[in-house]
Design a protein around this motif. Structure first.
Motif, short mmCIF file in Angstrom:
data_model
loop_
_atom_site.label_atom_id
_atom_site.label_comp_id
_atom_site.label_asym_id
_atom_site.label_seq_id
_atom_site.Cartn_x
_atom_site.Cartn_y
_atom_site.Cartn_z
N THR A 100 -64.39 20.42 31.30
CA THR A 100 -64.38 21.86 31.55
C THR A 100 -65.71 22.43 31.07
O THR A 100 -66.58 21.69 30.59
N GLU A 101 -65.87 23.74 31.17
CA GLU A 101 -67.10 24.36 30.70
C GLU A 101 -67.29 24.18 29.20
O GLU A 101 -68.41 24.13 28.70
N SER A 102 -66.18 24.08 28.48
CA SER A 102 -66.25 24.03 27.01
C SER A 102 -65.93 22.67 26.42
O SER A 102 -66.19 22.44 25.24
N ALA A 103 -65.36 21.75 27.19
CA ALA A 103 -64.88 20.49 26.60
C ALA A 103 -65.06 19.30 27.52
O ALA A 103 -65.11 19.43 28.75
N ALA A 157 -66.28 18.90 22.06
CA ALA A 157 -66.74 20.25 22.41
C ALA A 157 -68.15 20.18 22.98
O ALA A 157 -69.01 19.47 22.46
N ARG A 158 -68.40 20.95 24.03
CA ARG A 158 -69.71 20.92 24.69
C ARG A 158 -70.77 21.71 23.92
O ARG A 158 -71.95 21.35 23.95
N THR A 159 -70.36 22.80 23.28
CA THR A 159 -71.33 23.70 22.65
C THR A 159 -70.88 24.04 21.23
O THR A 159 -69.71 23.84 20.88
N PRO A 160 -71.79 24.58 20.41
CA PRO A 160 -71.39 24.99 19.06
C PRO A 160 -70.27 26.03 19.07
O PRO A 160 -69.37 25.98 18.22
N GLU A 293 -61.99 29.47 27.66
CA GLU A 293 -61.98 30.17 28.95
C GLU A 293 -60.68 30.91 29.21
O GLU A 293 -60.53 31.61 30.21
N GLY A 294 -59.73 30.75 28.30
CA GLY A 294 -58.41 31.36 28.48
C GLY A 294 -57.41 30.32 28.93
O GLY A 294 -57.76 29.28 29.52
N GLY A 295 -56.15 30.56 28.66
CA GLY A 295 -55.11 29.61 29.02
C GLY A 295 -55.09 28.39 28.10
O GLY A 295 -55.67 28.40 27.02
N LYS A 296 -54.41 27.36 28.57
CA LYS A 296 -54.24 26.13 27.77
C LYS A 296 -54.92 24.95 28.46
O LYS A 296 -54.88 24.81 29.67
N LEU A 297 -55.51 24.11 27.63
CA LEU A 297 -56.01 22.82 28.10
C LEU A 297 -54.93 21.80 27.77
O LEU A 297 -54.59 21.60 26.61
#
Length: 378
Positions: A100-103, A157-160, A293-297
């Motif tokens: 995802t964008e974050s993970a 995690a992709r970012t700090p 990003e909202g919601g659940k992974l």
């Protein structure tokens, strides 16, 4: 980033929403020290949307951050990314379940360490540069860990900013982790909670944990028996409510049902006879966690080969579990479970009364003491 002689303006990204001003500098301009940031803030040279700011002020996404010229420390060289071989890059990419964008979510195989250590050259952390090949791309980072011999879902995690978000969910226990395990024998109670405080075992160099009711840290695990192979083995769902080192392994062994293949905590009793693999059978099957990003992974990891083969050999039906988080209140017991609980209670009751009955029997068989003869009256 090279030393700048010009004023720089940055827009606070959504990933940095809520972060402290000094933390923002540590993330994006690490060559500028905290002392310089404090001085700039004190003298009004740092501006957020045109206003003065303090190092502990929280930033909001979309704000404009003005950074004065200079302040860089040219002696601090940027981190050099180690060159990964094609085989290492392929190894990293083959573990990916989803992105995802974050993970980045991996299915870690058994035998691969999460982080390096003495004598450990190949590990997940060392492969993460495969996901950030560019010079200016932030390096993905670990936010939780799995034991070397434990397989399954591992979130990166992709970012700090996303690392801070996920770390907060793990530490706050809102993240739900469900493990599958094969254990030796069958727990007497088929669903329950194991509460046993854990501490490092003296003399093990911190490499082994044990139950310590006096000085241990609180540790809690929910468990449920999914299926059993006679009295030989059982397939469990395990949900850790705390995150102690080796928690699931120690708790299962303490219950009298060590995880199959876990010789460290189960000794020779942790291995089944026949063709069942001697590797450890503990797998992080499912992870449910709030996403930036909202919601659940919600991610599920397939079983490694040795675990899947053991499931088949023991006759377990993999379709019996969706690895749902275990409910706080156990479901009503079946008639057979109620009978089993009643028999266990009766056994414990008879055991507790055994000493009492023996005491009464001894009292009735004892010879009565002779009464003292009355003294003659004068």
């Amino acid at each position: 980033m090279n030393t700048s002689d010009e004023v720089r303006t940055f827009t606070v990204a959504p990933d940095d929403d809520g972060v402290r001003l000094d933390r923002w500098f540590k993330r994006h301009l690490p060559q500028i020290g905290f002392g310089t940031v404090s001085k700039w803030a004190r003298t009004g040279q740092i501006r957020v949307d045109g206003k003065r700011a303090k190092p502990d002020d929280r930033l909001v996404a979309g704000q404009q951050l003005r950074v004065p010229p200079g302040g860089d420390a040219p002696h601090k060289k940027p981190r050099e990314k180690p060159a990964l071989s094609e085989a290492e890059i392929s190894q990293a990419k083959d573990m990916v379940i989803t992105e995802t964008e974050s993970a980045i979510v991996l299915n870690k195989p058994p035998g691969l360490a999460t982080q390096g250590g003495t004598g450990t050259k190949t590990h997940v952390d060392g492969l993460l540069d495969a996901f950030a090949p560019g010079e200016d791309e932030p390096r993905p980072r670990l936010v939780h860990r799995l034991d070397k011999d434990t397989s399954g879902v591992l979130l990166i995690a992709r970012t700090p900013g996303s690392a801070a978000h996920f770390s907060k969910r793990f530490s706050g226990r809102s993240a739900k982790k469900v493990y599958w395990a094969l254990v030796v024998g069958v727990p007497e109670v088929h669903e329950g909670v194991i509460e046993a405080p854990l501490a490092k075992q003296p003399g093990s160099g911190g490499e082994k944990m044990h139950v310590d009711h006096e000085g241990g840290q609180p540790a809690k695990t929910k468990y449920r028996v999914v299926e059993k192979a006679g009295q030989k083995a059982a397939w469990l769902e395990l949900e850790p409510m705390t995150g102690r080192t080796h928690q699931l392994r120690v708790h299962c062994a303490a219950m009298g049902n060590p995880i199959v293949g876990d010789g460290k905590y189960g000794g020779k009793d942790a291995f089944l006879t026949g063709s069942i693999s001697r590797k450890m059978h503990l797998h992080a099957r499912r992870l449910i966690i709030g996403s930036p990003e909202g919601g659940k992974l919600d991610v599920t990891a397939e079983l490694p080969e040795h675990f899947a083969a053991s499931m088949e050999q023991l006759g377990f039906d993999i379709g019996l579990s969706n690895a749902e988080p275990i409910r706080d209140d156990p479901p009503p017991k079946s008639r057979e479970e109620k009978k089993q609980a009643a028999r266990l209670h009766a056994k414990q009751y008879r055991k507790s009364r055994k000493g009492e009955r023996r005491g009464r029997r001894d009292a009735t068989t004892a010879k009565p003491k002779p009464k003292p003869k009355p003294k003659a009256k004068r």
